[in-house]
Design an enzyme around this catalytic site. Sequence first.
Site, PDB file in Angstrom:
ATOM      1  N   CYS A 286      26.666 -12.808 -34.637  1.00  0.00           N
ATOM      2  CA  CYS A 286      26.208 -14.207 -34.683  1.00  0.00           C
ATOM      3  C   CYS A 286      25.642 -14.540 -36.047  1.00  0.00           C
ATOM      4  O   CYS A 286      25.496 -15.703 -36.383  1.00  0.00           O
ATOM      5  CB  CYS A 286      25.216 -14.486 -33.568  1.00  0.00           C
TER       6      CYS A 286
ATOM      7  N   GLU B 263      19.107 -16.415 -27.821  1.00  0.00           N
ATOM      8  CA  GLU B 263      19.640 -16.101 -29.146  1.00  0.00           C
ATOM      9  C   GLU B 263      21.120 -16.459 -29.076  1.00  0.00           C
ATOM     10  O   GLU B 263      21.917 -15.742 -28.468  1.00  0.00           O
ATOM     11  CB  GLU B 263      19.398 -14.611 -29.435  1.00  0.00           C
TER      12      GLU B 263
HETATM   13  C1  SIN Z   1      24.073 -10.660 -33.069  1.00  0.00           C
HETATM   14  O1  SIN Z   1      25.180 -10.739 -33.551  1.00  0.00           O
HETATM   15  O2  SIN Z   1      23.804 -11.237 -31.994  1.00  0.00           O
HETATM   16  C2  SIN Z   1      22.953  -9.860 -33.701  1.00  0.00           C
HETATM   17  C3  SIN Z   1      23.205  -9.388 -35.060  1.00  0.00           C
HETATM   18  C4  SIN Z   1      22.047  -8.627 -35.658  1.00  0.00           C
HETATM   19  O3  SIN Z   1      21.051  -8.329 -34.979  1.00  0.00           O
HETATM   20  O4  SIN Z   1      22.119  -8.329 -36.834  1.00  0.00           O
END
Ligand code: SIN
Length: 490
Positions: free
Chosen positions: A299, A265
């Site tokens: 992210c 991810e």
């Molecule tokens: C992330 O920023 O890696 C995950 C964000 C989310 O699960 O909403």
Amino acid sequence: MTPPALPPTVAAHVPTGILIDGAWRPAASGRTFTVSDPGTTESLFDVADAGSDDALDALTAASNAFPEWRATAPRVRSELLRAVFETITARTEDIAALVTAEGGKPLAESRAEVAYGADYIRWYAEQAVRFEGLARRAPSGTNHQLVLRRAVGPALLITPWNFPIAMIARKVAPALAAGCSVVIKPAQLTPLTTAYVAEIIRAELADRGLPTGVINVLPSASARSISGPLLSDPRLRKLSFTGSTEVGSALLKASADTVLRTSMELGGNAPFLVFEDADIDAAVTGAVQAKMRNAGQTCVAANRFLVHASVAEEFTAALTVAFDKLVVGHGADEGVTVGPLIEEAAVDRVQEVVAEAVDGGARVRIGAERPDRAGYFYNPTVLDRVSPDLRVITEETFGPVAPVVTFGSEDEAVALANSTPFGLVAYAYTRDIGRVLRLAESVDTGMLGVNRGLVSDASAPFGGVKSSGLGREGGEAGIEEYLDSVYVAI
Ligand code: SIN
């Protein structure tokens, strides 16, 4: 006045060692590293600094525990996860205080993160008894086919600092539900919440007489000293990583020799599209949510605001007013809505890309400055007249900066949205359902938020395409990452 970073009642219960086979212990080297509060820069705890010997011990514990755990009844695994969900939920206030202390986010956001993380554990408690195989007669008619699902084996879970409970929950819950044992490498900057949650799981395993080597935790100041020996060890059968594309790509290369199952991810560069028929008030509310969660350090944060020229001024002016109402401060302070960035280097980077944008002709509508206080703060910033080739658009900013670029047609908007190697999520505001379906087909991302600034949900498949990653977390898909298929021809 800045409140104490961590209530003493919580501080007394945070494990600071490494967890191997049911026992917390110091690192073999005796080394520690310091975890600090980004809202004050003050030290919170010294934590054991695991190295390669500890990593191999943890993998030995996970490998030894795996056969028994894989053979444990799914209902037993499910009930363990359900109990962990209940305990985490009951301790929301303590865990939220910990998330805020080490990660900086405002307490309200930390509470929301605890609920979000706990929801992964509840969801996989429910899924643990539901993964299905297949039985059928072969098309040739000569035999039968049986497809069984089996846990892949010991898994290494490497998590980022921006969601100290949610990211570990959404890896550990499907892994344990599937029957995998785990070795967790939490982020160096935020290992405390992981340790606290791991202790809840350890205690539940021990109380139920289940193998305690199922969960092992290796805080470390050197990710490489953990991943290096583990990725080359054939006993490890799975890697799940959340973090930058650069590190993910290096881990993929390192996983090639043992042909390791991987889930990645990785980075994003989310476009937030506002079309001429959008409800602008709703778009601004969604924009604040998509941009400012964890001060822009997610992210899935909206990184580029692509707005139809005919509504660009209305949207930008309203977004500026909304950002002006945000309250920057220590996450534990009452009324604060934007906490600090995670470290000094993060502030430096945001300052750099904003300065480059301004030099490149962008106009500052609000912000573009660091407040005068201790901690790693940066003020919410809106820029317009931004040229799409600037780094504030082409790279993931990971900070509270909203750059606005205009477009003239849907085709141009889609071309701009897709002009990136990343493809995690996009957001679109429009009242035209036909357009929504066209965007779902043409925007190259794994997720699309329509008239919403938040897509994350434990019951939905979270993940990206292109350089944003491989595999999915959450939903029915999340457990697949930890299961093999075994085909039996009868
Ligand atoms: C992330 O920023 O890696 C995950 C964000 C989310 O699960 O909403």
